[in-house]
Every structure is written in structure tokens, then in C-alpha cells.
Design an enzyme around this catalytic site. Sequence first.
Site, PDB file in Angstrom:
ATOM      1  N   CYS A 153       6.269  18.095   8.828  1.00 29.23           N
ATOM      2  CA  CYS A 153       6.441  16.896   9.648  1.00 29.23           C
ATOM      3  C   CYS A 153       5.660  16.911  10.969  1.00 29.23           C
ATOM      4  O   CYS A 153       5.994  16.195  11.879  1.00 29.23           O
ATOM      5  CB  CYS A 153       7.923  16.615   9.899  1.00 29.23           C
ATOM      6  SG  CYS A 153       8.680  17.764  11.017  1.00 29.23           S
ATOM      7  N   HIS A 209       3.706  14.790  24.193  1.00 21.39           N
ATOM      8  CA  HIS A 209       4.683  13.884  23.597  1.00 21.39           C
ATOM      9  C   HIS A 209       4.405  12.434  23.958  1.00 21.39           C
ATOM     10  O   HIS A 209       4.806  11.533  23.218  1.00 21.39           O
ATOM     11  CB  HIS A 209       6.096  14.338  23.936  1.00 21.39           C
ATOM     12  CG  HIS A 209       6.487  15.491  23.068  1.00 21.39           C
ATOM     13  ND1 HIS A 209       6.213  16.782  23.423  1.00 21.39           N
ATOM     14  CD2 HIS A 209       7.020  15.537  21.828  1.00 21.39           C
ATOM     15  CE1 HIS A 209       6.604  17.577  22.441  1.00 21.39           C
ATOM     16  NE2 HIS A 209       7.103  16.852  21.464  1.00 21.39           N
TER      17      HIS A 209
HETATM   18  C1  PEP Z   1       6.159  19.757  15.596  1.00 18.26           C
HETATM   19  O1  PEP Z   1       6.165  20.651  16.443  1.00 18.26           O
HETATM   20  O2  PEP Z   1       5.323  19.670  14.682  1.00 18.26           O
HETATM   21  C2  PEP Z   1       7.201  18.718  15.626  1.00 18.26           C
HETATM   22  C3  PEP Z   1       7.357  17.891  14.631  1.00 18.26           C
HETATM   23  O3  PEP Z   1       7.965  18.636  16.744  1.00 18.26           O
HETATM   24  P1  PEP Z   1       7.423  18.061  18.140  1.00 18.26           P
HETATM   25  O4  PEP Z   1       6.045  17.509  17.920  1.00 18.26           O
HETATM   26  O5  PEP Z   1       8.392  17.036  18.583  1.00 18.26           O
HETATM   27  O6  PEP Z   1       7.403  19.295  18.998  1.00 18.26           O
END
Ligand code: PEP
Length: 748
Positions: free
Chosen positions: A678, A365
Site C-alpha cells: 500500500c 505527507h
Molecule cells: C508507507 O509507508 O508506505 C505507508 C503507506 O504509510 P505512510 O505513507 O502514511 O507513512
Amino acid sequence: MPERQESESRKLLGRLRAALAETSAGQARLNHIVSLIATSMLTEVCSIYLFRDAETLELCATEGLKPESVHKTRMRLGEGLVGRTARTRTVVNTANAPGEKGFRYMPETGEERYSSFCGIPIQRLGEALGVLVVQSKAAREFTADEVYALEVVAMVLAEMTELGAFVVGDAGALSPRHQRPVMIRGTIGQEGSVAGRVYLHEPRVVVTNPISDDPEREVIRLREAIDTLRAAVDGMLSSEMPVDPEQVQVFETYRMFANSKSWLRRMEEDIANGLSAEAAVEKEQSLARSRMSQASDLYLRERLHDLDDLSNRLLRILTGQGSDTGAEMPENPVLIARNIGPGELLEYGRTLKGIVLEEGSVGSHAAIVARAWAIPLVIHATGITTEALNGNAILVDGDQGIVHLRPEETVRKAFDEKIAMQARALERYVSIRDLPAQALCGSVVALHMNAGLMADLPSLTGSGAEGVGLFRTELQFLVRNKMPQRAELSALYSRVMDSAKGKRVAFRTLDIGSDKVLSYMKPNDEPNPAMGWRAIRVGLDKPGVLRMQLQALIRAAAGRPLSVMFPFITQPEEFRAARAEFDKAMARETILGHPLPAKVEVGAMLETPSLAFANDRFFREVDFISLGGNDLKQFFFAADRENERVRRRYDTLDVSFLSFLEMIIARCKAADTPLSFCGEDAGRPIEALVFAALGFRMLSMRPASVGPVKHLLRRVNLTEAKAVIDASRARGDQSVRGAVTEWLAGLG
Ligand code: PEP
Ligand code: MG
């Protein structure tokens, strides 16, 4: 340690100190030092080899070997006994060097006459800088006391090397450490280029006085510093601190070390042998670091890590260099760190112009934050934390995953040209900003952006995105050091909606766990946090925070439309339970007489393969589905998104994954449920094009990707693209990437 040896070692350091204090040039200093050591140790040969670059050692001074071999004799890391000493960072001590495995005969040095060899690594805090070698004709192993004395000397040499005391000015010779240009090849974390100045997340402690001739005073300094350290550790354990058992355990370990008699005794011995208090701490720390790199036992590694941390604290007390060294943040700061969590990164805010990590991972993240900010990021830049000094000039080439530290003028000029070219490309995207992402076949793809902070919202206009397809609400929680209040959150969400000026914002409820750890919540020691207690699982088990967040969102909408989605839904029942929480929150707000949202849509994030196989009822009852490609891909291929070793092993355009995506598209279509993609892949133009060709009509990506994705989509016919993909699949390709790339190249 016998009296004689102890005083010999002290005497030698005393002489070294005098030699180092001379104002002579680097080479003269080195010559003087090798001759001093040879005389004191009663050996015929003493040589110093230093790293010329990461892989090559160079003979820089010698007493006893042929002088003409200085700066000529070189060896690769691992080559010969000198190379072995450097590679293993351990002492090589033998009575019969020519008989040793790996011995390399170097005729130019005349060393065949010497039977005994003792190589001592010159290392600073686990980083190899060179090798100190003594050799003698008589076949004998050096005693433990002699080796100890040489280690103490090597420690001082390491400090002096670090400080540039052996800089050799003439052509072809070594230039100062931390002054020469360095190019480091890492891995692409986030594209883009930036020229800036180094800002170290954890600055190095500099020891300027490795030798001391006043051991009594140094012992007093050390003991005083340890007292301060003990008091600090006791303070950490005091009742005002949060009583978190795990933290307490770490502090207890600190306390154990801080009170460890053997640790103190070893450092006092080093001081008795002529080292300053700082150098003694560092010597022990170096030892712990080299053990740490070799220890396979997790518990031992952790304890050594604790000792390392404690040593750093002690060094900072002794040198007066606090953890916040007070280094001013330079203009155009490029953050350098070994690793960094998303919370720490967010604390720096948007002032950063680039990030270079020694470790890190693309799927983390912290990387997502860097991407959201469109800050060039290079990860796995081996050696960056030891090479870079605060304020150094640095060029970060995020497109190639390369970092130029202290670049030469020619590199700098080429880089400036590249930045100018990128600026021109950006202008091209501005010209299509307000046009739709309409392909030549007429199909239109809605491009939305991902966000998580208030500061991201201005990009909504700047990027040309039609809305926010994913608002990661946890980022707000990560930037704080305590749980936000409902009123605070509600005001914030309201401001987000204000800034979106009527464009849709899909708020995702808190997705914590995995690598998103809140400092104010009890950490969970899970063996596999990505598949552990995270996201909606936490939300449903401890619904207090989820309820507060839902209320805050409903209040923020007050008369405006509201889109909410739940992360990491694995089964329809989880969605139903979460939706029930939402409905309850709506009912409560109604009773309280608060204005309700004008319209509500409640969706689920499809991030685990299981949900793709949920029953039809689920697909009909959700208002929309947002596919979280980052997580979905990691679980589809069983390849950790944060593990660089496996992360890129499987292509997103792998035909199996595409078939899986097609199935999801078909199921959503049959239920008439809107679907968007996404994950990070949506922001990569070729991936975005393939998703669109498969049938995705909404993609959500980082703001900086909207331009490049739109630019590509407007140039292609999606029906033709689909035919290319199908032909590739029919041929039995593992991935359609090759076929699609070739087709695009043919379009010109
Ligand atoms: C994903 O897992 O693709 C997502 C959009 O959520 P995150 O990257 O915050 O886990
Ligand atoms: Mg996810």
C-alpha cells in the site's frame, strides 16, 4: 554617519522621488535616475543592470558609458564584476577594476577608461533584481558612507523595479516584472494538469512608498508599529497561550529582537537617510536574508529566521496588510507556497485545483494528501513564490513537473488540448471501472484505494476500487486544532463504514511523528524524526489515544466487520502489545454491553526491514500484513523519502528490493497470511505490474491510479512479465525497469 553624507543621501533620495513621480516612460525614468546618481556621487559613470531572465543581466540605463550599449550589453549571472555582484548579492568595491579576477572587458561600453568600480546588488528580500554600478576614472575605493548611500538608493530601486516603474515599452526591451510569462521547471509531485489562478499561501507585502521626505513622521510610524509588535509578542507569551517551552523560546527571541536597540537604531538611520519606515524594515530584512543564506551555523540561521518572521509581522503592521491579506480565493485556485505541512494543506480542503511548492518533497505527507486528492503537484519550483502574484493565470503540468505562469496564448492552447486528451483517457478508464483487474493469464489482482478523509469515500465508487486498503486515520487528527473526542471519532468511522457500503476498510491507527506533527501536541525535537518516536511507538508509550481510537473503531463497527492495522511495527512484541490493547478494548466493550463487530481482523504494517525477518510465529499470528512501501523503501535503501537529493537515487524496481519483496511474499504465503502493498509505488502502473508478477494479489493506491493500473494489468500476461523480470535479473541488470518497459512497448 557624518552630517554631510547623511544629508547628501537624503537629498539624492529626494531628487529620486521627484524623478519617480514624473509620468515619463520607464526608460526616461531610468535615464534620469542614473544621471542623478552620477551627479550626486561625483562619479563619471552610473549604470543600472536588471535581470532579463533568471540568468541574464542587461544594461538598462547608463550615464557615462556609450549610450548605444544600452539594452545590447548583457552578461550571465556570475560573469564579470556586475555578474559577480548579482550572484553573491554583496557589494563589489575596487580601485582597480581591470585588475580584478573575473573582470570582463566590454569594448562596446568604453568602460576600459574607468579604474574604480562599485557594484551594489539591487535586491528585495533576498531576491536579486539587478545591479547598480558607479565607476570613476580616479583609482579609489568608495568610502563606507558612499556605499551606504548607494545601498539605500539600491533599496529604493528594488522597490520600484518590483512595482514595474522601469518597464520599458519598446520592442526587445524589458517587459514589466510580474507581468511577463515565466516557465519554471520543477519536479513531479503528482501527475495531472490544471489551468487555474494563483493563490498565495503567504502573500507578499507590497511597499508602494519607499522614499519619504518626512523622517520625523516615519520614525513615529516605526516606533508605533514596534509598540504594536511588542504588545503582540507579549500577548503571545501571556498565560492564555499553551506553555510549550519551545514556542516560548521562539517568542522570547521575538521579544529580544522587538526590544533590540541596535535593530531599531539601524532602521532609524535608514529613515534619516530618506527611506520610509517600510523600506527601512525591508532593508534590514534583506540583509538578514542574505546572511541567512550564507550562515552555516544552525543556531544563527534560526535566529535570523526569527528576525525575518518578525520583520514580516512589522511590515504587515506598517502597511496594514494582514497575514490574511483578505485576498479572495480565485476560481480554480492553485496554491503557491514555499513549503506546507499536511495539516495546513488539509485546512484548505478540496477547493484547491493544483499546488506548486518552491521546496517540498514527494515523499512528504503533504504530497500524499495532494495525491489522495488527485491534485496536480509540482515541487522544487524555484522562484515561484517570488514570481507569482495572487490571481495570476497559471498552468500546472504535473506530468512533466513544469509550471507556466502568466502563459502566452499559444502555450495556453497547447495546454487546453492536453487537458482534453487526458479527459478522453479518463473516459477509457470509466468503461473498465466495474471489471476486475484480471490479467490475460487469468490471475486477478484486488485493487483497493488509500483514503484518510470522509471526502475521499465517494472515490470508492468512482474509481472502481474494491475497498479501502489503507485508511490513514491521522489525517483526521491533522485537520483539527484540538484532540478529537472518542464520540466524534466513533461517529466519523461509522460514517466511513456507511459510505463504504460493505466494502472492506482497513483502518490504520494513528501514525503521527515524522513529518506528521499535531499542532496541539508538544513537538518533539528529534534529530531524525522518521526513525524516531512515531506511529506505534507513540501509541504504546502513551496508550491513552490508542485506546480511545480502538474503542471508537469497535463502537463504529457495531455489528459490522472491522479491519484494524498498526503502523510501523518493527518487532513481533510491538504487534502483540498493540493487539493486547485491542483485545482489552473488546473485553471492555463486552462488559459495557455494546454490540461488537461481526468479525475482526487485526493486521500489522510491515514498514521496516526488521519485520520481514521476524519469526514464523509472527507471520502466523497476524491476520494480515500490509506492506508500507514508502517507509520500507526508505529504510531498505537508507534514503530519506523526503529528501529529493536521495529519494530517487534508488529505483523501486531495483533487483535487490524485488528479491526482498519476494522473500516477504514467500513468508506470507507459507503462513497463509494475506499480504497487500500500500505505498505510493502501488499506484504507478509499471511498478504495480511488477508487484503483481512477483505475486502480490492486493494493491492499495490513490483512487486516481486504480483506472490506469487496471487498464495495464488487463492487457498483460503476468507469467510472461515474470519471465521478463527473471531474464533481466539473470543478465545482471541493476533494475528491471528497462526490460519491463521495453517488453511493454513491444506489446504495442
Ligand atoms: C508507507 O509507508 O508506505 C505507508 C503507506 O504509510 P505512510 O505513507 O502514511 O507513512
Ligand atoms: Mg508509513
